[in-house]
Design an enzyme around this catalytic site. Structure first.
Site, PDB file in Angstrom:
ATOM      1  N   ASP A 106       0.810  -1.230   0.000  1.00 30.03           N
ATOM      2  CA  ASP A 106       0.000   0.000   0.000  1.00 30.03           C
ATOM      3  C   ASP A 106       0.838   1.272   0.000  1.00 30.03           C
ATOM      4  O   ASP A 106       0.376   2.333  -0.381  1.00 30.03           O
ATOM      5  CB  ASP A 106      -0.904   0.045   1.237  1.00 30.03           C
ATOM      6  CG  ASP A 106      -1.643  -1.252   1.459  1.00 30.03           C
ATOM      7  OD1 ASP A 106      -2.011  -1.903   0.465  1.00 30.03           O
ATOM      8  OD2 ASP A 106      -1.854  -1.616   2.631  1.00 30.03           O
ATOM      9  N   TYR A 153       4.075 -11.242   5.833  1.00 31.43           N
ATOM     10  CA  TYR A 153       3.669 -12.645   5.949  1.00 31.43           C
ATOM     11  C   TYR A 153       4.302 -13.450   4.829  1.00 31.43           C
ATOM     12  O   TYR A 153       4.057 -13.178   3.655  1.00 31.43           O
ATOM     13  CB  TYR A 153       2.137 -12.750   5.897  1.00 31.43           C
ATOM     14  CG  TYR A 153       1.460 -11.783   6.822  1.00 31.43           C
ATOM     15  CD1 TYR A 153       1.685 -11.842   8.198  1.00 31.43           C
ATOM     16  CD2 TYR A 153       0.635 -10.786   6.338  1.00 31.43           C
ATOM     17  CE1 TYR A 153       1.091 -10.933   9.055  1.00 31.43           C
ATOM     18  CE2 TYR A 153       0.034  -9.878   7.193  1.00 31.43           C
ATOM     19  CZ  TYR A 153       0.269  -9.949   8.550  1.00 31.43           C
ATOM     20  OH  TYR A 153      -0.303  -9.054   9.391  1.00 31.43           O
ATOM     21  N   ASP A 160      -5.338  -6.727  -2.217  1.00 34.65           N
ATOM     22  CA  ASP A 160      -5.322  -5.332  -1.758  1.00 34.65           C
ATOM     23  C   ASP A 160      -4.196  -4.480  -2.349  1.00 34.65           C
ATOM     24  O   ASP A 160      -4.381  -3.314  -2.666  1.00 34.65           O
ATOM     25  CB  ASP A 160      -5.172  -5.268  -0.230  1.00 34.65           C
ATOM     26  CG  ASP A 160      -6.142  -6.156   0.505  1.00 34.65           C
ATOM     27  OD1 ASP A 160      -6.358  -7.302   0.052  1.00 34.65           O
ATOM     28  OD2 ASP A 160      -6.671  -5.715   1.539  1.00 34.65           O
ATOM     29  N   ARG A 236     -13.867  -5.529   0.782  1.00 32.87           N
ATOM     30  CA  ARG A 236     -12.933  -4.422   0.535  1.00 32.87           C
ATOM     31  C   ARG A 236     -11.732  -4.868  -0.296  1.00 32.87           C
ATOM     32  O   ARG A 236     -11.230  -4.122  -1.120  1.00 32.87           O
ATOM     33  CB  ARG A 236     -12.463  -3.797   1.846  1.00 32.87           C
ATOM     34  CG  ARG A 236     -11.572  -2.583   1.587  1.00 32.87           C
ATOM     35  CD  ARG A 236     -11.687  -1.518   2.656  1.00 32.87           C
ATOM     36  NE  ARG A 236     -10.875  -1.757   3.800  1.00 32.87           N
ATOM     37  CZ  ARG A 236     -11.312  -1.802   5.063  1.00 32.87           C
ATOM     38  NH1 ARG A 236     -12.592  -1.646   5.324  1.00 32.87           N
ATOM     39  NH2 ARG A 236     -10.502  -1.996   6.055  1.00 32.87           N
ATOM     40  N   SER A 237     -11.302  -6.101  -0.078  1.00 34.57           N
ATOM     41  CA  SER A 237     -10.176  -6.612  -0.844  1.00 34.57           C
ATOM     42  C   SER A 237     -10.529  -6.689  -2.334  1.00 34.57           C
ATOM     43  O   SER A 237      -9.776  -6.225  -3.204  1.00 34.57           O
ATOM     44  CB  SER A 237      -9.839  -7.990  -0.279  1.00 34.57           C
ATOM     45  OG  SER A 237      -8.799  -8.576  -0.968  1.00 34.57           O
ATOM     46  N   GLY A 239     -12.802  -4.959  -3.671  1.00 35.79           N
ATOM     47  CA  GLY A 239     -12.965  -3.558  -4.071  1.00 35.79           C
ATOM     48  C   GLY A 239     -11.638  -2.916  -4.464  1.00 35.79           C
ATOM     49  O   GLY A 239     -11.551  -2.216  -5.476  1.00 35.79           O
ATOM     50  N   TRP A 240     -10.591  -3.176  -3.687  1.00 34.23           N
ATOM     51  CA  TRP A 240      -9.267  -2.624  -4.043  1.00 34.23           C
ATOM     52  C   TRP A 240      -8.841  -3.118  -5.409  1.00 34.23           C
ATOM     53  O   TRP A 240      -8.324  -2.371  -6.249  1.00 34.23           O
ATOM     54  CB  TRP A 240      -8.197  -3.053  -3.030  1.00 34.23           C
ATOM     55  CG  TRP A 240      -8.171  -2.399  -1.682  1.00 34.23           C
ATOM     56  CD1 TRP A 240      -8.203  -3.035  -0.469  1.00 34.23           C
ATOM     57  CD2 TRP A 240      -8.055  -0.995  -1.372  1.00 34.23           C
ATOM     58  NE1 TRP A 240      -8.124  -2.111   0.549  1.00 34.23           N
ATOM     59  CE2 TRP A 240      -8.031  -0.865   0.030  1.00 34.23           C
ATOM     60  CE3 TRP A 240      -7.974   0.149  -2.166  1.00 34.23           C
ATOM     61  CZ2 TRP A 240      -7.929   0.370   0.680  1.00 34.23           C
ATOM     62  CZ3 TRP A 240      -7.883   1.388  -1.526  1.00 34.23           C
ATOM     63  CH2 TRP A 240      -7.853   1.490  -0.124  1.00 34.23           C
TER      64      TRP A 240
HETATM   65  C1  LIG Z   1      -0.005 -11.747  13.340  1.00 35.30           C
HETATM   66  O1  LIG Z   1      -0.753 -12.332  14.385  1.00 35.30           O
HETATM   67  C2  LIG Z   1       0.009 -12.653  15.557  1.00 35.30           C
HETATM   68  C3  LIG Z   1      -0.883 -13.422  16.498  1.00 35.30           C
HETATM   69  O2  LIG Z   1      -2.080 -12.715  16.748  1.00 35.30           O
HETATM   70  C4  LIG Z   1       0.551 -11.356  16.159  1.00 35.30           C
HETATM   71  O3  LIG Z   1       1.328 -11.640  17.296  1.00 35.30           O
HETATM   72  C5  LIG Z   1       1.401 -10.654  15.115  1.00 35.30           C
HETATM   73  O4  LIG Z   1       1.826  -9.407  15.602  1.00 35.30           O
HETATM   74  C6  LIG Z   1       0.611 -10.437  13.817  1.00 35.30           C
HETATM   75  N1  LIG Z   1       1.523  -9.909  12.833  1.00 35.30           N
HETATM   76  C7  LIG Z   1       1.335  -8.716  12.277  1.00 35.30           C
HETATM   77  C8  LIG Z   1       2.401  -8.275  11.311  1.00 35.30           C
HETATM   78  O5  LIG Z   1       0.370  -8.023  12.490  1.00 35.30           O
END
Ligand SMILES: *[C@@H]1O[C@H](CO)[C@@H](O)[C@H](O)[C@H]1NC(C)=O
Ligand SMILES: *[C@@H]1O[C@H](CO)[C@@H](O)[C@H](O)[C@H]1NC(C)=O
Ligand SMILES: *[C@@H]1O[C@H](CO)[C@@H](O)[C@H](O)[C@H]1NC(C)=O
Ligand SMILES: *[C@@H]1O[C@H](CO)[C@@H](O)[C@H](O)[C@H]1NC(C)=O
Ligand SMILES: *[C@@H]1O[C@H](CO)[C@@H](O)[C@H](O)[C@H]1NC(C)=O
Ligand SMILES: *[C@@H]1O[C@H](CO)[C@@H](O)[C@H](O)[C@H]1NC(C)=O
Length: 388
Positions: A106, A153, A160, A236-237, A239-240
């Site tokens: 984004d 991830y 998105d 929304r995804s 939609g993006w």
């Molecule tokens: C992903 O989820 C885990 C468990 O809820 C959390 O600890 C972590 O911060 C999240 N990662 C992000 C990048 O938001």
């Protein structure tokens, strides 16, 4: 992502819907939302807004740019704010590898305004940021099929990110002189490819819709073992992605790109829109949070997705990107959705500003991604305290 408040501005911008409530008859919702955003200083990066802050800034710049073009007599109000927003990003987005590692895709929504402001000034902070954003596409992590990770991830790609990637990648490539024409062609091919690969993994032929994203490793608890796709169609995804197709084709056309780049994007847009139309809620004229599960318990009409589909339908007709036999339906549904938004989701605050209700805060695949989790909590976007 929490940026949906601005979507109302962008949508209203394009059509200048007048407010109809008593006493508001001379106000246009688009301008009203814009002055509300300015009064709340939204879209100015401070470093305190978390990972979606860059999108909020980029979205404000895009909405205000459209607003300036639509109401040239107001440009003297909006242009300084675009500049203020863009300048605030130069502090955070001028390191290409940091951009690639620490901000979701984004971030690239900020590329359009900094490009316009830099006008080839090799030393200005705008130019440096534009270059760092472009370079961050090259440095962004990719899966084994060359699909860009959306964020941190591992090996997950989301629909998105395309809203920010498509227009900027195209605009940068088509407006920045390059000694290497095959590098420019490769960049445009890559841009189109990112739309393609998401489509290949997430398109469901029985609904005609795309699910939120996919895990190239198929390891996530939610991943389909064949395609890697997540299970639900998040409004929304989708939609993006739909707006991304539209705005990217618009950029390609404006910059006179060879027509081969627009062809597969236009085909996707024209394939998706009938499925979007099919899934409208006939009772309210809005779209559901989980788009294709209207009757399921807990589902609700989600206002940011509704705004995005309204934008896609109306702008799709305006730019001639929809076949003429769909035009009447698209205009009727787009207009009806807009009325639903202004009648039921725009909130008039005691201080005279407006805000936007009924929008989901975030819908992450960093979860079990079950139906229940996909519903998440509705959020009334607060006014003055809204996290930027
Ligand atoms: C992903 O989820 C885990 C468990 O809820 C959390 O600890 C972590 O911060 C999240 N990662 C992000 C990048 O938001
Ligand atoms: C840019 O960001 C990278 C990755 O976070 C970091 O290692 C590097 O030191 C930064 N460069 C500058 C000049 O700040
Ligand atoms: C280029 O940017 C620098 C730094 O912001 C500024 O001082 C200079 O005036 C700019 N030059 C032009 C030609 O705009
Ligand atoms: C030009 O770009 C192509 C495609 O990215 C690349 O393979 C090639 O090495 C580049 N040539 C030069 C001279 O940089
Ligand atoms: C496509 O969507 C339908 C309806 O939601 C679902 O039953 C089916 O499992 C999906 N197909 C795939 C391959 O995910
Ligand atoms: C915002 O929407 C929620 C959920 O539909 C509703 O309960 C609430 O009353 C609305 N708030 C305002 C200020 O309209």
């Amino acid at each position: 992502m929490h940026a949906s408040i601005y979507i109302a501005t962008l949508v209203a911008t394009l059509f200048g819907v007048p407010a109809t409530a008593t006493g508001d008859s001379c106000k246009l919702y688009s301008q009203w939302m814009a002055s509300s955003i300015i009064s709340r200083e939204q879209g100015i990066m401070t470093g305190a807004g978390g990972s979606s802050e860059a999108l909020q800034a980029g979205f404000v710049q895009k909405a205000f740019t459209a607003l300036s073009a639509y109401y040239p007599n107001k440009a003297s109000t909006y242009e300084p704010y675009i500049q203020k927003s863009a300048f605030s990003t130069t502090h955070f987005l001028s390191n290409a590898s940091y951009n690639a590692l620490s901000y979701p895709m984004d971030r690239l929504s900020n590329g359009n305004a900094v490009l316009a402001l830099s006008r080839a000034n090799g030393t200005s902070p705008y130019r440096i940021t534009a270059e760092a954003l472009r370079q961050s596409i090259t440095l962004n992590r990719r899966n084994s099929e060359n699909g860009l990770w959306y964020f941190v991830y591992p090996y997950w790609s989301y629909l998105d990110g395309m809203y920010s990637l498509g227009p900027f990648y195209s605009l940068y490539t088509l407006t920045t002189p390059s000694k290497n024409s095959s590098a420019a062609a490769a960049a445009l091919d890559d841009m189109v490819y990112q739309f393609d690969i998401l489509w290949e993994h997430t398109y469901n032929a029985s609904t005609g819709l795309l699910t939120h994203g996919y895990d190239a490793l198929r390891k996530a608890v939610w991943a389909d073992q064949v395609t890697g796709a997540s299970p639900y169609v998040w409004g929304r995804s989708l939609g993006w992605y739909t707006m991304a197709l539209l705005d990217t084709i618009e950029t390609l056309d404006k910059e006179k790109a060879p027509s081969k780049y627009r062809t597969s994007l236009l085909e996707k847009f024209q394939t998706l829109i009938p499925a979007v139309i099919k899934n409208v809620d006939s009772e309210t004229g809005g779209w559901w949070q989980v788009v294709d599960q209207a009757e399921r318990e807990g589902n609700y009409i989600e206002s940011s997705a509704t705004a995005m589909f309204s934008y896609s339908l109306l702008k799709g007709v305006r730019l001639g990107y929809l076949p003429s036999e769909l035009a009447t339906t698209a205009i009727n549904l787009g207009t009806r959705a807009q009325k639903l938004l202004t009648d039921s989701f725009v909130v008039k605050e005691a201080d005279g500003t407006i805000s936007y209700n009924g929008t989901v805060a975030v819908c992450s695949l960093n979860s079990t991604a079950t139906y229940e989790v996909s519903l998440f909590a509705l959020e009334l976007i607060p006014t003055v305290t809204s996290a930027v």
